[in-house]
Write a protein that holds these residues in place. Structure first.
Motif, PDB file in Angstrom:
ATOM      1  N   VAL A   8       0.862  -1.178   0.000  1.00  0.00           N
ATOM      2  CA  VAL A   8       0.000   0.000   0.000  1.00  0.00           C
ATOM      3  C   VAL A   8       0.902   1.233   0.000  1.00  0.00           C
ATOM      4  N   LEU A   9       0.580   2.196  -0.845  1.00  0.00           N
ATOM      5  CA  LEU A   9       1.324   3.450  -0.881  1.00  0.00           C
ATOM      6  C   LEU A   9       0.502   4.549  -0.220  1.00  0.00           C
ATOM      7  N   VAL A  10       1.161   5.326   0.645  1.00  0.00           N
ATOM      8  CA  VAL A  10       0.509   6.418   1.343  1.00  0.00           C
ATOM      9  C   VAL A  10       1.405   7.641   1.224  1.00  0.00           C
ATOM     10  N   ARG A  11       0.823   8.760   0.838  1.00  0.00           N
ATOM     11  CA  ARG A  11       1.574  10.015   0.878  1.00  0.00           C
ATOM     12  C   ARG A  11       1.280  10.651   2.217  1.00  0.00           C
ATOM     13  N   GLY A  12       2.304  10.838   3.047  1.00  0.00           N
ATOM     14  CA  GLY A  12       2.041  11.429   4.342  1.00  0.00           C
ATOM     15  C   GLY A  12       3.181  11.283   5.325  1.00  0.00           C
ATOM     16  N   ASP A  13       2.814  11.317   6.589  1.00  0.00           N
ATOM     17  CA  ASP A  13       3.737  11.330   7.716  1.00  0.00           C
ATOM     18  C   ASP A  13       3.750   9.949   8.361  1.00  0.00           C
ATOM     19  N   ILE A  14       4.902   9.296   8.358  1.00  0.00           N
ATOM     20  CA  ILE A  14       4.997   7.938   8.896  1.00  0.00           C
ATOM     21  C   ILE A  14       4.663   7.896  10.389  1.00  0.00           C
ATOM     22  N   THR A  15       4.886   8.991  11.099  1.00  0.00           N
ATOM     23  CA  THR A  15       4.602   8.991  12.536  1.00  0.00           C
ATOM     24  C   THR A  15       3.108   9.003  12.839  1.00  0.00           C
ATOM     25  N   GLN A  16       2.270   9.197  11.821  1.00  0.00           N
ATOM     26  CA  GLN A  16       0.809   9.218  11.998  1.00  0.00           C
ATOM     27  C   GLN A  16       0.156   7.873  11.666  1.00  0.00           C
ATOM     28  N   GLN A  17       0.961   6.869  11.317  1.00  0.00           N
ATOM     29  CA  GLN A  17       0.392   5.598  10.871  1.00  0.00           C
ATOM     30  C   GLN A  17      -0.010   4.710  12.045  1.00  0.00           C
ATOM     31  N   HIS A  18      -1.174   4.087  11.909  1.00  0.00           N
ATOM     32  CA  HIS A  18      -1.650   3.104  12.886  1.00  0.00           C
ATOM     33  C   HIS A  18      -1.324   1.720  12.322  1.00  0.00           C
ATOM     34  N   VAL A  19      -0.199   1.160  12.773  1.00  0.00           N
ATOM     35  CA  VAL A  19       0.285  -0.136  12.284  1.00  0.00           C
ATOM     36  C   VAL A  19       0.910  -0.896  13.450  1.00  0.00           C
ATOM     37  N   ASP A  20       1.208  -2.160  13.212  1.00  0.00           N
ATOM     38  CA  ASP A  20       1.871  -2.948  14.248  1.00  0.00           C
ATOM     39  C   ASP A  20       3.316  -2.494  14.453  1.00  0.00           C
ATOM     40  N   ALA A  21       3.985  -2.102  13.356  1.00  0.00           N
ATOM     41  CA  ALA A  21       5.378  -1.657  13.468  1.00  0.00           C
ATOM     42  C   ALA A  21       5.670  -0.564  12.445  1.00  0.00           C
ATOM     43  N   ILE A  22       6.387   0.444  12.899  1.00  0.00           N
ATOM     44  CA  ILE A  22       6.883   1.512  12.034  1.00  0.00           C
ATOM     45  C   ILE A  22       8.382   1.313  11.888  1.00  0.00           C
ATOM     46  N   VAL A  23       8.866   1.325  10.656  1.00  0.00           N
ATOM     47  CA  VAL A  23      10.299   1.199  10.417  1.00  0.00           C
ATOM     48  C   VAL A  23      10.920   2.589  10.434  1.00  0.00           C
ATOM     49  N   ASN A  24      11.993   2.707  11.190  1.00  0.00           N
ATOM     50  CA  ASN A  24      12.738   3.950  11.302  1.00  0.00           C
ATOM     51  C   ASN A  24      14.007   3.852  10.466  1.00  0.00           C
ATOM     52  N   ALA A  25      14.196   4.795   9.574  1.00  0.00           N
ATOM     53  CA  ALA A  25      15.454   4.920   8.836  1.00  0.00           C
ATOM     54  C   ALA A  25      16.442   5.599   9.778  1.00  0.00           C
ATOM     55  N   ALA A  26      17.069   4.792  10.618  1.00  0.00           N
ATOM     56  CA  ALA A  26      17.900   5.283  11.717  1.00  0.00           C
ATOM     57  C   ALA A  26      19.335   5.528  11.252  1.00  0.00           C
ATOM     58  N   ASN A  27      20.084   6.235  12.085  1.00  0.00           N
ATOM     59  CA  ASN A  27      21.526   6.243  11.884  1.00  0.00           C
ATOM     60  C   ASN A  27      22.107   5.203  12.837  1.00  0.00           C
ATOM     61  N   SER A  28      23.350   4.829  12.633  1.00  0.00           N
ATOM     62  CA  SER A  28      23.913   3.707  13.382  1.00  0.00           C
ATOM     63  C   SER A  28      23.973   3.958  14.883  1.00  0.00           C
TER      64      SER A  28
END
Length: 172
Positions: A8-28
């Protein structure tokens, strides 16, 4: 494990998603940063940072290696967990696409360990790390389609129209 997940494609803010897990593009460092990483830490609150610090103090003293993934609480986010993964910095002289694909594969592996059925991904490495969005979208979608996972829905949450367009072009 199961059929491939629905994409599913969503245009928006990942922090607003209601999901089981949000993936963070983290730094090391796992200690927050800019872009998606900073937004997740700001909105998720101090519990995420506390767990990241604990991970640094135990398993990841030198930081989370590129292409790997690890989970923490989601804090104040409307999700069960945050899965942190470190994408590669794009290089014009070295093919790092296997590392980028590993971010998606490893995040789905961690999601399976958490029994997560819905997972929201950003376009990993396509921001400050400079990965060209068209190639990043291709690697993301191909990797998710090929993954052996029990995740039922992968939601790509795309911050702007060029990213959304690049991911939409992969649906053919």
């Amino acid at each position: 494990m199961t059929d491939q997940p629905a994409i599913v494609l969503v245009r928006g803010d990942i922090t607003q998603q209601h999901v089981d897990a949000i993936v963070n593009a983290a730094n090391s460092s796992l200690l927050g940063g800019g872009g998606v990483d900073g937004a997740i830490h700001r909105r998720g609150g101090p519990d995420i940072l506390a767990e990241c610090r604990a991970l640094r103090a135990s398993r990841y003293g030198r930081g989370l290696p590129t292409g790997q993934a690890v989970a923490t609480t989601a804090g104040n986010l409307d999700a069960g967990h945050v899965i942190h993964t470190v994408g590669p910095v794009w290089s014009a002289t070295e093919d790092r696409s296997a590392l980028l694909a590993s971010c998606y594969r490893e995040s789905l592996r961690v999601a399976d360990e958490l029994a997560a059925r819905t997972v929201a991904f950003p376009a990993i490495s396509t921001g400050i790390y400079g990965w060209p969005i068209d190639d990043g979208a291709r690697i993301a979608v191909e990797t998710v389609r090929a993954a052996d996972t029990a995740v039922a829905e992968v939601r790509f949450v795309l911050f702007d129209e060029p990213a959304y367009t690049a991911f939409a072009a992969q649906e053919h």
